[in-house]
Design a protein around this motif. Structure first.
Motif, PDB file in Angstrom:
ATOM      1  N   PRO A  94     -13.567   5.446 -17.230  1.00 24.17           N
ATOM      2  CA  PRO A  94     -13.397   4.726 -18.501  1.00 24.17           C
ATOM      3  C   PRO A  94     -12.651   3.403 -18.343  1.00 24.17           C
ATOM      4  O   PRO A  94     -12.917   2.454 -19.063  1.00 24.17           O
ATOM      5  N   SER A  95     -11.684   3.363 -17.412  1.00 21.27           N
ATOM      6  CA  SER A  95     -10.930   2.129 -17.153  1.00 21.27           C
ATOM      7  C   SER A  95     -10.931   1.845 -15.653  1.00 21.27           C
ATOM      8  O   SER A  95      -9.958   2.124 -14.958  1.00 21.27           O
ATOM      9  N   PRO A  96     -12.041   1.334 -15.148  1.00 14.85           N
ATOM     10  CA  PRO A  96     -12.131   1.105 -13.700  1.00 14.85           C
ATOM     11  C   PRO A  96     -11.260  -0.070 -13.271  1.00 14.85           C
ATOM     12  O   PRO A  96     -10.878  -0.894 -14.098  1.00 14.85           O
ATOM     13  N   PRO A  97     -10.996  -0.146 -11.950  1.00  9.17           N
ATOM     14  CA  PRO A  97     -11.361   0.818 -10.918  1.00  9.17           C
ATOM     15  C   PRO A  97     -10.341   1.941 -10.801  1.00  9.17           C
ATOM     16  O   PRO A  97      -9.281   1.897 -11.435  1.00  9.17           O
ATOM     17  N   ALA A  98     -10.670   2.922  -9.972  1.00  8.74           N
ATOM     18  CA  ALA A  98      -9.749   4.002  -9.657  1.00  8.74           C
ATOM     19  C   ALA A  98      -9.087   3.677  -8.325  1.00  8.74           C
ATOM     20  O   ALA A  98      -9.754   3.266  -7.380  1.00  8.74           O
ATOM     21  N   TYR A  99      -7.777   3.849  -8.255  1.00  5.11           N
ATOM     22  CA  TYR A  99      -7.025   3.472  -7.058  1.00  5.11           C
ATOM     23  C   TYR A  99      -6.298   4.664  -6.438  1.00  5.11           C
ATOM     24  O   TYR A  99      -5.818   5.561  -7.151  1.00  5.11           O
ATOM     25  N   PHE A 100      -6.197   4.633  -5.110  1.00  2.02           N
ATOM     26  CA  PHE A 100      -5.235   5.436  -4.376  1.00  2.02           C
ATOM     27  C   PHE A 100      -4.157   4.467  -3.930  1.00  2.02           C
ATOM     28  O   PHE A 100      -4.438   3.503  -3.211  1.00  2.02           O
ATOM     29  N   VAL A 101      -2.928   4.700  -4.382  1.00  2.00           N
ATOM     30  CA  VAL A 101      -1.865   3.711  -4.232  1.00  2.00           C
ATOM     31  C   VAL A 101      -0.810   4.182  -3.243  1.00  2.00           C
ATOM     32  O   VAL A 101      -0.371   5.336  -3.280  1.00  2.00           O
ATOM     33  N   LEU A 102      -0.378   3.265  -2.364  1.00  2.00           N
ATOM     34  CA  LEU A 102       0.730   3.498  -1.446  1.00  2.00           C
ATOM     35  C   LEU A 102       1.977   2.815  -1.990  1.00  2.00           C
ATOM     36  O   LEU A 102       1.910   1.673  -2.472  1.00  2.00           O
ATOM     37  N   ARG A 103       3.119   3.531  -1.921  1.00  2.00           N
ATOM     38  CA  ARG A 103       4.424   2.966  -2.255  1.00  2.00           C
ATOM     39  C   ARG A 103       5.244   2.884  -0.973  1.00  2.00           C
ATOM     40  O   ARG A 103       5.323   3.846  -0.223  1.00  2.00           O
ATOM     41  N   ASN A 104       5.873   1.745  -0.755  1.00  2.00           N
ATOM     42  CA  ASN A 104       6.685   1.579   0.459  1.00  2.00           C
ATOM     43  C   ASN A 104       8.047   1.002   0.102  1.00  2.00           C
ATOM     44  O   ASN A 104       8.150  -0.145  -0.309  1.00  2.00           O
ATOM     45  N   ASN A 105       9.080   1.843   0.210  1.00  2.00           N
ATOM     46  CA  ASN A 105      10.449   1.409  -0.052  1.00  2.00           C
ATOM     47  C   ASN A 105      10.591   0.845  -1.459  1.00  2.00           C
ATOM     48  O   ASN A 105      10.956  -0.308  -1.664  1.00  2.00           O
ATOM     49  N   ASP A 106      10.363   1.701  -2.436  1.00  2.00           N
ATOM     50  CA  ASP A 106      10.198   1.272  -3.833  1.00  2.00           C
ATOM     51  C   ASP A 106      11.225   1.885  -4.793  1.00  2.00           C
ATOM     52  O   ASP A 106      10.838   2.629  -5.704  1.00  2.00           O
ATOM     53  N   PRO A 107      12.516   1.587  -4.771  1.00  2.00           N
ATOM     54  CA  PRO A 107      13.272   1.243  -3.566  1.00  2.00           C
ATOM     55  C   PRO A 107      13.733   2.537  -2.904  1.00  2.00           C
ATOM     56  O   PRO A 107      14.024   3.522  -3.586  1.00  2.00           O
TER      57      PRO A 107
END
Length: 217
Positions: A94-107
């Motif tokens: 319904p709300s593209p795109p679909a993501y696979f997200v990486l977090r790095n030191n956040d914080p």
């Protein structure tokens, strides 16, 4: 970290495709609780759950505000099984795109999550439950409290299996309107190269499609 350059990536480069290395993400764990009906009716706690999908390492979006990077999920590769029940993803979303997200030191926190339309915060993806008409929401996020699980936002640097060591929090669920109808107890996430036969099939399909388009011109 030594990067494994797959044969699929080499073939893609030789053929002139802008495709990066295809990466497979697999999440596993058991059912915590379930009250969803339809094909999921009667599924008991402890039932194994597997969710997997592919991303292209070259197709990503960086956040302008946070140390996060989202790789677009190839929806046709998505598979989720709760016991013997398959959970299809809605394609297109319904709300593209679909993501696979990486977090790095956040914080001081590393982790992974899925999101729709943005790479800043987790947001559910749309899935369907066989036997039920309404779309459902799929949530997944996991955070590690030591900030040392991944070294960068490059998914090729993140290859490996992550378990509950140094876990800070996780949430993996299917529901509606923000209310979970089923929760799954995260155990591991594995990030690695797509098996060569699958990668080869995708490249072959792209080559055939490109040839067909050229012939039609």
């Amino acid at each position: 970290m030594l990067r494994r350059i797959s044969m699929a990536a080499a073939v893609a480069g030789a053929c002139g495709f802008a495709q990066g290395e295809l990466v497979r993400v697999t999440v596993q764990g058991p059912v915590g609780f379930n009250v969803i009906q339809g094909a999921m009716a009667g599924i008991q706690p402890g039932t194994p759950v597997t969710m997997s999908f592919n991303v292209d390492s070259n197709v990503f979006t960086n956040s302008a505000s946070f140390p996060t990077r989202g790789y677009e999920i190839i929806l046709s590769s998505f598979e989720m099984k709760v016991g013997s029940v398959s959970v299809p993803i809605v394609d297109p979303q319904p709300s593209p795109p679909a993501y696979f997200v990486l977090r790095n030191n956040d914080p001081a926190v590393d982790g992974f999550f899925i999101s729709s339309a943005n790479v800043d915060f987790p947001f559910p993806l749309a899935v369907t439950i066989p036997g039920l008409a309404p779309q459902h929401e799929l949530d997944f996020q996991v955070g590690y409290s030591n900030g040392n699980q991944i070294n960068s936002l490059d998914i090729l640097d993140a290859f490996g299996t992550y378990d509950l060591s140094a876990i800070g929090s996780f949430y993996w669920a299917i529901g509606r309107f923000g209310n979970a109808g089923a929760e799954y107890n995260y155990e591991t996430i594995t990030i690695g190269p797509v098996p060569e036969p699958a990668a080869g099939m995708l490249l072959g399909l792209a080559a055939v499609t490109g040839l067909s388009r050229r012939r039609q011109r």
